[in-house]
Each structure stands twice: as structure tokens, then as C-alpha cells.
Design an enzyme around this catalytic site. Structure first.
Site, PDB file in Angstrom:
ATOM      1  N   GLY A 182       0.625  -1.185  -0.018  1.00 35.20           N
ATOM      2  CA  GLY A 182       0.108  -0.037  -0.149  1.00 35.20           C
ATOM      3  C   GLY A 182       0.874   1.383   0.006  1.00 35.20           C
ATOM      4  O   GLY A 182       1.961   0.953   0.245  1.00 35.20           O
ATOM      5  N   PHE A 231       2.131   9.901   3.179  1.00 35.09           N
ATOM      6  CA  PHE A 231       3.518   9.879   3.547  1.00 35.09           C
ATOM      7  C   PHE A 231       4.099   8.668   3.889  1.00 35.09           C
ATOM      8  O   PHE A 231       5.358   8.899   4.039  1.00 35.09           O
ATOM      9  CB  PHE A 231       3.381  10.881   5.129  1.00 35.09           C
ATOM     10  CG  PHE A 231       2.908  11.987   4.973  1.00 35.09           C
ATOM     11  CD1 PHE A 231       3.362  13.129   4.201  1.00 35.09           C
ATOM     12  CD2 PHE A 231       1.714  12.400   5.514  1.00 35.09           C
ATOM     13  CE1 PHE A 231       2.937  14.342   4.207  1.00 35.09           C
ATOM     14  CE2 PHE A 231       1.078  13.610   5.465  1.00 35.09           C
ATOM     15  CZ  PHE A 231       1.585  14.679   4.913  1.00 35.09           C
ATOM     16  N   ALA A 232       3.451   7.730   3.440  1.00 29.67           N
ATOM     17  CA  ALA A 232       4.083   6.358   3.948  1.00 29.67           C
ATOM     18  C   ALA A 232       3.831   5.272   3.114  1.00 29.67           C
ATOM     19  O   ALA A 232       2.911   5.302   2.165  1.00 29.67           O
ATOM     20  CB  ALA A 232       3.577   5.805   5.342  1.00 29.67           C
ATOM     21  N   LYS A 258       4.264   0.430   8.286  1.00 30.75           N
ATOM     22  CA  LYS A 258       4.357   1.801   7.656  1.00 30.75           C
ATOM     23  C   LYS A 258       5.699   2.390   7.692  1.00 30.75           C
ATOM     24  O   LYS A 258       6.152   2.684   8.797  1.00 30.75           O
ATOM     25  CB  LYS A 258       3.176   2.393   8.276  1.00 30.75           C
ATOM     26  CG  LYS A 258       1.904   1.981   8.100  1.00 30.75           C
ATOM     27  CD  LYS A 258       0.650   2.837   8.844  1.00 30.75           C
ATOM     28  CE  LYS A 258       0.586   4.180   8.311  1.00 30.75           C
ATOM     29  NZ  LYS A 258      -0.504   5.076   8.872  1.00 30.75           N
ATOM     30  N   ASP A 306     -11.346  11.658   9.981  1.00 34.22           N
ATOM     31  CA  ASP A 306     -11.378  11.282   8.595  1.00 34.22           C
ATOM     32  C   ASP A 306     -11.751   9.900   8.566  1.00 34.22           C
ATOM     33  O   ASP A 306     -11.220   9.013   7.704  1.00 34.22           O
ATOM     34  CB  ASP A 306      -9.668  11.546   8.219  1.00 34.22           C
ATOM     35  CG  ASP A 306      -9.621  11.532   6.616  1.00 34.22           C
ATOM     36  OD1 ASP A 306     -10.586  11.828   5.845  1.00 34.22           O
ATOM     37  OD2 ASP A 306      -8.625  10.975   6.256  1.00 34.22           O
TER      38      ASP A 306
END
Length: 197
Positions: free
Chosen positions: A35, A39-40, A57, A152
Site C-alpha cells: 500500500g 506520507f508512507a 508503515k 477522517d
């Protein structure tokens, strides 16, 4: 203090959720990229000492810290995740830090995003809907009991534990915050189409 490998492992397990560690590359073997976020990058990795699979991550410090409030946001996300202990919230196991990267070891969830099921126009049974809603509400209840807002929530951030299993897990706490902060790190945030009017 002790030559017992069992006791040393118990100490490490107790400290792992509280401190950043070194030596990620000596302890884990990345298998494949599974994935990518803002940012990761997320990798499937195996912990060498016990062959257990994790999702990792990986954050580039240069890229993350270069963003407006990027460093503060990452520190906040880690701090919040360390407070959670609920099966319907993404579980953080360990954090590793090198000169260039931060590696967050989290549970491996193999069922994919709820979003993918919706996008494929999958028809859900009443039991599947019940399972997702129950998990979502229980996870939110635990977060709210800790005075945390996710900010979110969307189908992309609701993951399924296993394929064809509708036990769901809330993920991605990058915009989450303590509800009683005097000043929020991000004031206007969320994803268009999901934020409250």
C-alpha cells in the site's frame, strides 16, 4: 540485569509500545509493498525472530518532516495509537527509528478496504452490514472514551480483518486529535464528500 531470554523478551514487549527502537533492518524482512499513503509506504514484513507477519508503515523523515506540520502529525499519530487497545482500532506493536526513516509495526489486516467492496458494487448481507457497523461503533466508542476524534472516517480507512470476514478495524489516525486540545494541529481537515457540512 538478566540473562533470561524470556524475561528480556517480556521487558521488550512491555516497552515496545512506549519507546522508539533501533535495528529495524536486523529484526524484520520486508516481503512486498502492499500500500501507499500520502506520507508512507506500507509493506508486508516478517519478524525474523518468530516468522510473524506484520504490516510496516515506512515514513521517510525527509519527506514527512518537509511537509507543513508533518513531524508533529506523525508524532501525534504514534502517541494516539499507543493509547488504544481495542480490536476494532488498528493496533500498533512497535515503532523503529533510523537516521532516515520511521517504521511503524502494525497488525496485518488481509481483508482489504471497505471502499473496495463498495466500489465493486458488492451486495452486503444483513449480517455483514451488522458486523461492519458494530465494529465501527465499538471502535469509535473506545476512541471517544479516550477523548480522541478520528476526523477522517471514510470507507478507505475501514479495513477488514480477513478476506470474506466483516470484522472491521478503523485505521489511519493521521488527522486524529485529542478532543480537548486548546489548539488543533489541523483545523480544517478530512476528505471532501465525507466531512460534515
Amino acid at each position: 540485569y538478566s540473562d533470561s531470554s524470556i524475561q528480556v523478551k517480556e521487558w521488550r514487549d512491555q516497552l515496545a509500545r512506549k519507546i522508539n527502537q533501533r535495528g529495524f533492518h536486523e529484526l524484520f524482512k520486508p516481503i512486498k509493498k502492499i500500500g501507499k499513503g500520502n506520507f508512507a509506504s506500507v509493506y508486508l514484513a516478517i519478524r525474523l525472530e518468530d516468522d510473524r507477519k506484520f504490516a510496516i508503515k515506512a515514513f521517510s523523515k525527509e519527506a514527512t518532516y518537509g511537509e507543513d506540520k508533518g513531524k508533529e502529525s506523525l508524532i501525534n499519530e504514534i502517541e494516539l495509537m499507543r493509547k488504544f487497545n481495542h480490536k476494532n482500532l488498528m493496533r500498533l506493536f512497535e515503532v523503529y527509528e533510523s537516521d532516515n526513516s520511521i517504521y511503524i509495526s502494525v497488525e496485518l489486516l488481509e481483508g482489504g478496504q471497505l471502499y473496495d467492496k463498495i466500489k465493486a458494487k458488492q451486495k452486503f448481507t444483513n449480517d455483514q452490514i451488522y458486523s461492519v457497523l458494530k465494529g465501527l461503533l465499538m471502535g469509535l466508542e473506545h476512541m471517544h472514551s479516550k477523548r480522541v476524534m478520528h476526523r477522517d472516517l471514510k470507507p478507505e480507512n475501514i479495513l477488514l480483518r480477513k478476506e470474506n470476514d466483516y470484522d472491521c478495524v478503523i485505521a489511519d489516525f493521521g488527522l486524529a486529535t485529542w478532543a480537548d486540545e486548546p489548539e488543533y494541529l489541523f483545523v480544517r481537515c478530512g476528505t471532501p464528500g465525507y466531512v460534515a457540512p
